[in-house]
Design a protein around this motif. Structure first.
Motif, PDB file in Angstrom:
ATOM      1  N   ASP A  13     -30.076 -28.480 -28.067  1.00  0.00           N
ATOM      2  CA  ASP A  13     -29.817 -29.255 -29.282  1.00  0.00           C
ATOM      3  C   ASP A  13     -31.153 -29.520 -29.952  1.00  0.00           C
ATOM      4  O   ASP A  13     -32.097 -29.976 -29.302  1.00  0.00           O
ATOM      5  CB  ASP A  13     -29.117 -30.574 -28.936  1.00  0.00           C
ATOM      6  CG  ASP A  13     -28.478 -31.239 -30.142  1.00  0.00           C
ATOM      7  OD1 ASP A  13     -29.107 -31.262 -31.219  1.00  0.00           O
ATOM      8  OD2 ASP A  13     -27.351 -31.729 -30.001  1.00  0.00           O
ATOM      9  N   ASP A  14     -31.237 -29.245 -31.247  1.00  0.00           N
ATOM     10  CA  ASP A  14     -32.505 -29.404 -31.949  1.00  0.00           C
ATOM     11  C   ASP A  14     -32.765 -30.829 -32.426  1.00  0.00           C
ATOM     12  O   ASP A  14     -33.861 -31.134 -32.882  1.00  0.00           O
ATOM     13  CB  ASP A  14     -32.596 -28.434 -33.135  1.00  0.00           C
ATOM     14  CG  ASP A  14     -31.526 -28.688 -34.183  1.00  0.00           C
ATOM     15  OD1 ASP A  14     -30.365 -28.952 -33.803  1.00  0.00           O
ATOM     16  OD2 ASP A  14     -31.841 -28.598 -35.383  1.00  0.00           O
ATOM     17  N   ASP A  15     -31.799 -31.718 -32.290  1.00  0.00           N
ATOM     18  CA  ASP A  15     -31.945 -33.088 -32.776  1.00  0.00           C
ATOM     19  C   ASP A  15     -32.461 -34.003 -31.663  1.00  0.00           C
ATOM     20  O   ASP A  15     -31.807 -34.160 -30.630  1.00  0.00           O
ATOM     21  CB  ASP A  15     -30.603 -33.592 -33.306  1.00  0.00           C
ATOM     22  CG  ASP A  15     -30.728 -34.939 -33.973  1.00  0.00           C
ATOM     23  OD1 ASP A  15     -30.753 -35.954 -33.239  1.00  0.00           O
ATOM     24  OD2 ASP A  15     -30.794 -34.984 -35.216  1.00  0.00           O
ATOM     25  N   ILE A  39     -34.646 -26.980 -27.285  1.00  0.00           N
ATOM     26  CA  ILE A  39     -34.583 -27.366 -28.691  1.00  0.00           C
ATOM     27  C   ILE A  39     -33.855 -26.350 -29.561  1.00  0.00           C
ATOM     28  O   ILE A  39     -33.569 -26.627 -30.722  1.00  0.00           O
ATOM     29  CB  ILE A  39     -35.984 -27.652 -29.268  1.00  0.00           C
ATOM     30  CG1 ILE A  39     -36.892 -26.436 -29.144  1.00  0.00           C
ATOM     31  CG2 ILE A  39     -36.594 -28.875 -28.600  1.00  0.00           C
ATOM     32  CD1 ILE A  39     -38.206 -26.558 -29.891  1.00  0.00           C
ATOM     33  N   ASP A  40     -33.563 -25.193 -29.004  1.00  0.00           N
ATOM     34  CA  ASP A  40     -32.785 -24.176 -29.714  1.00  0.00           C
ATOM     35  C   ASP A  40     -32.370 -23.109 -28.711  1.00  0.00           C
ATOM     36  O   ASP A  40     -32.690 -23.198 -27.518  1.00  0.00           O
ATOM     37  CB  ASP A  40     -33.557 -23.585 -30.899  1.00  0.00           C
ATOM     38  CG  ASP A  40     -34.847 -22.885 -30.524  1.00  0.00           C
ATOM     39  OD1 ASP A  40     -34.950 -22.323 -29.411  1.00  0.00           O
ATOM     40  OD2 ASP A  40     -35.783 -22.899 -31.339  1.00  0.00           O
ATOM     41  N   MET A  64     -28.605 -24.721 -34.896  1.00  0.00           N
ATOM     42  CA  MET A  64     -29.981 -24.848 -34.421  1.00  0.00           C
ATOM     43  C   MET A  64     -30.818 -23.764 -35.084  1.00  0.00           C
ATOM     44  O   MET A  64     -30.295 -22.710 -35.448  1.00  0.00           O
ATOM     45  CB  MET A  64     -30.054 -24.665 -32.896  1.00  0.00           C
ATOM     46  CG  MET A  64     -29.316 -25.701 -32.090  1.00  0.00           C
ATOM     47  SD  MET A  64     -29.486 -25.440 -30.306  1.00  0.00           S
ATOM     48  CE  MET A  64     -28.472 -23.978 -30.042  1.00  0.00           C
TER      49      MET A  64
END
Length: 137
Positions: A13-15, A39-40, A64
């Protein structure tokens, strides 16, 4: 007291906020889980490749950068070691087309992200039960 880690869950998850909330929810409901964040999709594939642990569950955000959730899902499902690994697409999108595409590419489940921490913690507990994480090696 932290329980001994017994299984690994990989989350892409990039958030930053979503990763933090997911960490808190797993700490509350599955403290024995080793949560690995990416992160991706590219970061996830590197983490999986570098890890000595096989994932008991993979959770992919849909949107992402570099390699999105659907692209990651397709690569994972074409990799023999992950063919039977439960993979959940986890997104803010409630779009039927996104859901259909995720299932067509091999997602075991598509879940719309809950709006509050209590609901997220309950969801983590449900994932733990539904995918028998406690019996995963």
């Amino acid at each position: 007291m932290k329980l001994k880690t017994t299984y690994s869950v990989f989350v892409a998850d990039d958030d930053d906020d979503d990763r933090l909330l997911m960490k808190v929810a797993f700490d509350l409901r599955c403290p024995e889980a080793n949560i690995r964040f990416a992160i991706d999709g590219l970061d996830l594939l590197e983490a999986l490749n570098d890890s000595p642990d096989r994932p008991c569950l993979i959770i992919l955000d849909l949107n992402m950068p570099r390699l999105n959730g659907l692209e990651s899902l397709q690569i994972l499902r074409n990799t023999p070691v992950y063919i039977h690994t439960p993979i959940i697409v986890f997104s803010t999108s409630d779009n039927d087309q996104d859901k259909a595409e995720a299932y067509a590419k091999g997602a075991n489940e598509y879940i719309v992200k809950p709006v509050d921490m209590h609901a997220l913690a309950e969801l983590v507990n449900k994932l733990k039960e539904d995918w028998n994480l406690e019996t995963c090696n």
